[in-house]
Design an enzyme around this catalytic site. Structure first.
Site, short mmCIF file in Angstrom:
data_model
loop_
_atom_site.label_atom_id
_atom_site.label_comp_id
_atom_site.label_asym_id
_atom_site.label_seq_id
_atom_site.Cartn_x
_atom_site.Cartn_y
_atom_site.Cartn_z
N CYS A 128 -2.47 -2.29 4.46
CA CYS A 128 -0.98 -2.19 4.14
C CYS A 128 -0.88 -3.21 3.09
O CYS A 128 0.33 -3.11 2.30
CB CYS A 128 0.20 -2.18 5.18
SG CYS A 128 -0.71 -1.84 6.81
N GLU A 153 0.55 -1.31 -0.18
CA GLU A 153 0.00 0.10 0.02
C GLU A 153 0.83 1.27 0.03
O GLU A 153 0.53 2.36 -0.50
CB GLU A 153 -0.91 -0.06 1.25
CG GLU A 153 -1.80 1.32 1.63
CD GLU A 153 -2.49 1.29 2.72
OE1 GLU A 153 -1.79 1.24 3.67
OE2 GLU A 153 -3.56 1.88 2.57
N HIS A 166 1.11 6.01 10.65
CA HIS A 166 0.46 6.25 9.37
C HIS A 166 -0.76 6.65 9.66
O HIS A 166 -1.68 6.15 10.67
CB HIS A 166 0.43 5.02 8.50
CG HIS A 166 1.63 4.70 7.87
ND1 HIS A 166 2.17 3.31 7.77
CD2 HIS A 166 2.40 5.37 7.11
CE1 HIS A 166 3.29 3.42 7.35
NE2 HIS A 166 3.71 4.68 6.70
#
Ligand code: CIR
Length: 254
Positions: free
Chosen positions: A249, A67, A162
């Site tokens: 991800c 990702e 993130h």
């Protein structure tokens, strides 16, 4: 938005050396990670997606977290310059795989950006400013996507790795957000579905055409998402969590 394709990348033999912010209580078990990854790919296929699985590369221990290599929207894929030095190079295989499906854009130093910092909801791109995504990376994303009609909303993350560690989209209008992380006010105009801080890792989920892939063992989050009228499939992500990864991800969704 109807999803059709997913691009994933296999677990390399070196996955037990993936970056981890905190040393896990037990080491990553590569064999178990592979089984969990296969379960993830199988689930995406069962939901009707055509899944491409790229081979892993042992020189890149984090390469399964594909990702982070691209931000894709409306036929354009911006290939990122990853924020962690040891991850640079992962983007090449992702770019090759995306080329037939998207117009590619690139970013150059000093810009850095990890795809896990970008949450698309309709015509808005929420973008975390993080240890991995810097001001130049954000400027580059704006330069590529604002002319295409996207609004880029910057969210400062502080110590959070993130943006999608603490929130993800259930659809274009609903965002799943872990309580006591970032302010819900960033998502003005969207419905914010909150899950308890104790299950914060469940906030990183993937919604494929009405079914949510959720990290196993988060009963309250399961109940809350189900009450939103969505089906839920739980997947054990234990080995990815040890490397600060989870559901979003492991794929680029198109
Ligand atoms: C890293 O630190 O970069 C990896 N160990 C984890 C990346 C997880 N990616 C994501 O949340 N998009």
């Amino acid at each position: 938005m109807q999803l059709k394709h997913a691009i994933c990348r296999s677990i390399p033999d070196s996955f037990d050396r993936a970056i981890a912010q905190n040393r896990p209580a037990s080491p990553i078990n590569v064999q178990i990670a592979r089984q969990q990854h296969q379960g993830y790919v199988r689930t995406l296929r069962s939901l009707g997606l055509q899944v491409t699985v790229l081979p892993g590369d042992s020189a890149l221990p984090d390469c399964c977290f594909i990702e982070d290599c691209a931000v894709c929207a409306d036929g354009t894929a911006m290939i990122t310059r990853l924020g962690a030095d040891s991850r640079r190079g992962e983007e090449q295989a992702a770019a090759e795989a995306l080329k037939p499906n998207a117009h590619l854009e690139w970013m150059a130093a000093p810009a850095t950006l990890d795809g896990g910092d970008c949450l698309r909801m309709g015509s808005r791109l929420f973008l975390g400013r993080s240890q991995r995504t810097n001001a130049a990376g954000i400027d580059r994303l704006r330069a590529v996507f604002e002319p295409l009609g996207f609004e880029v909303i910057e969210i400062p993350l502080g110590p959070i790795l993130h943006l999608k560690c603490v929130c993800s989209g259930l659809d274009d209008d609903r965002v799943l957000l872990a309580e006591h992380t970032i302010s819900p006010e960033f998502f003005a105009g969207k419905r914010v579905v909150r899950i308890p801080a104790a299950e914060a890792h469940a906030a990183n989920c993937v919604c494929v055409n009405g079914t949510v892939l959720l990290a196993a063992g988060c009963p309250e989050s399961h109940r809350i998402i189900h009450a939103e009228g969505l089906d839920v499939i739980e997947l054990d992500m234990s080995e990815f969590r040890k490397a600060d990864g989870s559901m979003t991800c492991l794929s680029i969704l198109l």
